[in-house]
Design a protein around this motif. Structure first.
Motif, PDB file in Angstrom:
ATOM      1  N   LYS A  11     -14.277  -4.118   5.096  1.00  0.00           N
ATOM      2  CA  LYS A  11     -13.205  -4.048   3.801  1.00  0.00           C
ATOM      3  C   LYS A  11     -12.283  -5.032   3.920  1.00  0.00           C
ATOM      4  O   LYS A  11     -11.644  -5.191   4.910  1.00  0.00           O
ATOM      5  CB  LYS A  11     -12.784  -2.592   3.463  1.00  0.00           C
ATOM      6  CG  LYS A  11     -13.647  -1.401   2.963  1.00  0.00           C
ATOM      7  CD  LYS A  11     -13.712  -1.523   1.796  1.00  0.00           C
ATOM      8  CE  LYS A  11     -14.774  -0.514   1.253  1.00  0.00           C
ATOM      9  NZ  LYS A  11     -14.873  -0.663  -0.228  1.00  0.00           N
TER      10      LYS A  11
ATOM     11  N   ASP B  15     -11.061  -0.065  -2.817  1.00  0.00           N
ATOM     12  CA  ASP B  15     -10.911  -1.652  -3.326  1.00  0.00           C
ATOM     13  C   ASP B  15      -9.940  -1.719  -4.369  1.00  0.00           C
ATOM     14  O   ASP B  15      -9.909  -2.590  -5.205  1.00  0.00           O
ATOM     15  CB  ASP B  15     -12.369  -2.081  -3.796  1.00  0.00           C
ATOM     16  CG  ASP B  15     -13.365  -2.430  -2.622  1.00  0.00           C
ATOM     17  OD1 ASP B  15     -12.734  -2.500  -1.495  1.00  0.00           O
ATOM     18  OD2 ASP B  15     -14.591  -1.790  -2.854  1.00  0.00           O
TER      19      ASP B  15
ATOM     20  N   LEU C  50      -8.566  -5.739   2.918  1.00  0.00           N
ATOM     21  CA  LEU C  50      -7.469  -5.446   2.347  1.00  0.00           C
ATOM     22  C   LEU C  50      -6.223  -6.282   2.099  1.00  0.00           C
ATOM     23  O   LEU C  50      -6.159  -6.991   3.131  1.00  0.00           O
ATOM     24  CB  LEU C  50      -6.583  -4.215   3.227  1.00  0.00           C
ATOM     25  CG  LEU C  50      -7.651  -3.296   3.571  1.00  0.00           C
ATOM     26  CD1 LEU C  50      -6.944  -1.951   4.723  1.00  0.00           C
ATOM     27  CD2 LEU C  50      -8.361  -2.582   2.275  1.00  0.00           C
TER      28      LEU C  50
ATOM     29  N   ASN D 200      -6.279  -2.605  -5.991  1.00  0.00           N
ATOM     30  CA  ASN D 200      -5.354  -3.768  -5.580  1.00  0.00           C
ATOM     31  C   ASN D 200      -4.014  -2.960  -5.366  1.00  0.00           C
ATOM     32  O   ASN D 200      -3.804  -1.621  -5.780  1.00  0.00           O
ATOM     33  CB  ASN D 200      -5.354  -4.802  -6.625  1.00  0.00           C
ATOM     34  CG  ASN D 200      -4.726  -4.503  -8.058  1.00  0.00           C
ATOM     35  OD1 ASN D 200      -3.817  -3.588  -7.947  1.00  0.00           O
ATOM     36  ND2 ASN D 200      -5.431  -4.965  -9.015  1.00  0.00           N
ATOM     37  N   TYR D 201      -3.127  -3.759  -4.864  1.00  0.00           N
ATOM     38  CA  TYR D 201      -1.844  -3.185  -4.332  1.00  0.00           C
ATOM     39  C   TYR D 201      -1.122  -2.694  -5.620  1.00  0.00           C
ATOM     40  O   TYR D 201      -0.660  -1.438  -5.356  1.00  0.00           O
ATOM     41  CB  TYR D 201      -1.000  -4.379  -3.735  1.00  0.00           C
ATOM     42  CG  TYR D 201       0.484  -3.664  -3.382  1.00  0.00           C
ATOM     43  CD1 TYR D 201       0.611  -3.238  -2.227  1.00  0.00           C
ATOM     44  CD2 TYR D 201       1.605  -3.983  -4.203  1.00  0.00           C
ATOM     45  CE1 TYR D 201       1.805  -2.652  -1.745  1.00  0.00           C
ATOM     46  CE2 TYR D 201       3.030  -3.393  -3.651  1.00  0.00           C
ATOM     47  CZ  TYR D 201       2.995  -2.680  -2.735  1.00  0.00           C
ATOM     48  OH  TYR D 201       4.298  -2.428  -1.951  1.00  0.00           O
TER      49      TYR D 201
ATOM     50  N   HIS E 127      -2.222  -6.927   1.300  1.00  0.00           N
ATOM     51  CA  HIS E 127      -0.971  -6.363   1.310  1.00  0.00           C
ATOM     52  C   HIS E 127       0.009  -7.417   1.060  1.00  0.00           C
ATOM     53  O   HIS E 127      -0.110  -8.599   1.716  1.00  0.00           O
ATOM     54  CB  HIS E 127      -0.585  -5.318   2.347  1.00  0.00           C
ATOM     55  CG  HIS E 127       0.526  -4.644   2.123  1.00  0.00           C
ATOM     56  ND1 HIS E 127       2.007  -4.807   2.556  1.00  0.00           N
ATOM     57  CD2 HIS E 127       0.802  -3.313   1.901  1.00  0.00           C
ATOM     58  CE1 HIS E 127       2.866  -4.184   2.132  1.00  0.00           C
ATOM     59  NE2 HIS E 127       2.201  -3.254   1.935  1.00  0.00           N
TER      60      HIS E 127
ATOM     61  N   CYS F 160      -7.361   4.754  -1.966  1.00  0.00           N
ATOM     62  CA  CYS F 160      -7.278   3.836  -3.120  1.00  0.00           C
ATOM     63  C   CYS F 160      -7.779   2.375  -2.134  1.00  0.00           C
ATOM     64  O   CYS F 160      -8.398   1.682  -2.913  1.00  0.00           O
ATOM     65  CB  CYS F 160      -5.934   3.595  -3.444  1.00  0.00           C
ATOM     66  SG  CYS F 160      -5.475   5.119  -4.762  1.00  0.00           S
ATOM     67  N   ALA F 161      -7.167   2.122  -0.892  1.00  0.00           N
ATOM     68  CA  ALA F 161      -7.394   0.923  -0.363  1.00  0.00           C
ATOM     69  C   ALA F 161      -8.990   0.872  -0.208  1.00  0.00           C
ATOM     70  O   ALA F 161      -9.612  -0.118  -0.165  1.00  0.00           O
ATOM     71  CB  ALA F 161      -6.564   0.714   0.763  1.00  0.00           C
TER      72      ALA F 161
ATOM     73  N   ILE G 215      -2.903   0.721  -6.584  1.00  0.00           N
ATOM     74  CA  ILE G 215      -2.169   1.824  -5.503  1.00  0.00           C
ATOM     75  C   ILE G 215      -0.985   2.224  -5.714  1.00  0.00           C
ATOM     76  O   ILE G 215      -0.973   3.582  -5.585  1.00  0.00           O
ATOM     77  CB  ILE G 215      -2.392   0.947  -3.924  1.00  0.00           C
ATOM     78  CG1 ILE G 215      -3.949   1.022  -3.581  1.00  0.00           C
ATOM     79  CG2 ILE G 215      -1.982   1.990  -2.913  1.00  0.00           C
ATOM     80  CD1 ILE G 215      -4.081  -0.192  -2.155  1.00  0.00           C
TER      81      ILE G 215
ATOM     82  N   TRP H 255      -4.639   5.340   1.357  1.00  0.00           N
ATOM     83  CA  TRP H 255      -5.578   4.841   1.888  1.00  0.00           C
ATOM     84  C   TRP H 255      -7.032   5.135   1.214  1.00  0.00           C
ATOM     85  O   TRP H 255      -8.083   4.206   1.431  1.00  0.00           O
ATOM     86  CB  TRP H 255      -5.798   5.481   3.326  1.00  0.00           C
ATOM     87  CG  TRP H 255      -4.651   4.682   4.284  1.00  0.00           C
ATOM     88  CD1 TRP H 255      -3.496   5.436   4.543  1.00  0.00           C
ATOM     89  CD2 TRP H 255      -4.700   3.396   4.559  1.00  0.00           C
ATOM     90  NE1 TRP H 255      -2.776   4.438   5.105  1.00  0.00           N
ATOM     91  CE2 TRP H 255      -3.471   3.039   5.336  1.00  0.00           C
ATOM     92  CE3 TRP H 255      -5.460   2.438   4.299  1.00  0.00           C
ATOM     93  CZ2 TRP H 255      -2.976   2.002   5.789  1.00  0.00           C
ATOM     94  CZ3 TRP H 255      -5.040   1.116   4.681  1.00  0.00           C
ATOM     95  CH2 TRP H 255      -3.681   0.792   5.351  1.00  0.00           C
TER      96      TRP H 255
END
Length: 134
Positions: free
Chosen positions: A75, A25, A77, A27-28, A79, A21-22, A31, A19
């Motif tokens: 933000k 900003d 997000l 990316n997947y 996924h 990292c998310a 993270i 979280w």
């Protein structure tokens, strides 16, 4: 769900990494790399070593949150399985807190099943103790 206290602690740590990292900003893929790095660092550590690692990592949360001008900023997000979500930083922080509370309950239950008195996980008792220790 978890077969050991260590697994719960590592899960909490990894989720806090995700979280932060998310919110920052990433990316997947970035993270996942961070989670892998921190997971490797936490495996087979003593409770004291885990505590030190967690406290060190928490400084990144403090730095991030202190640098935010608007915690209600939106933000976005992304996924690969759940899609895109638009939310506020403040809502993500609330999620992190709720998630931690849930698993502190798991830890307390596991400790009690092992015969140890588990601490209260109610936030109000934390506030009373904090006031007493000032």
């Amino acid at each position: 769900m978890f077969t050991s206290l260590e697994q719960v602690m590592i899960h909490l740590f990894k989720t806090d990494v995700v979280w932060l990292c998310a919110m920052s900003d990433k990316n997947y893929e970035e993270i996942q790399q961070s989670v892998g790095k921190y997971s490797a660092e936490m495996e087979n550590k003593t409770l004291e070593e885990m505590k030190r690692g967690y406290l060190k990592f928490s400084e990144q949360y403090i730095e991030f949150l202190s640098s935010q001008e608007d915690l209600d900023a939106i933000k976005t997000l992304k996924h690969p399985m759940y899609g895109q979500l638009e939310t506020r930083v403040s809502e993500l922080v609330q999620h992190v807190v709720n998630h931690g509370t849930y698993h502190r309950g798991n830890i307390t239950a596991m400790l009690r099943q092992l015969g140890y008195p588990g601490p209260s996980t109610d936030y109000i008792f934390y506030l009373y103790e904090k006031q007493t220790n000032q």
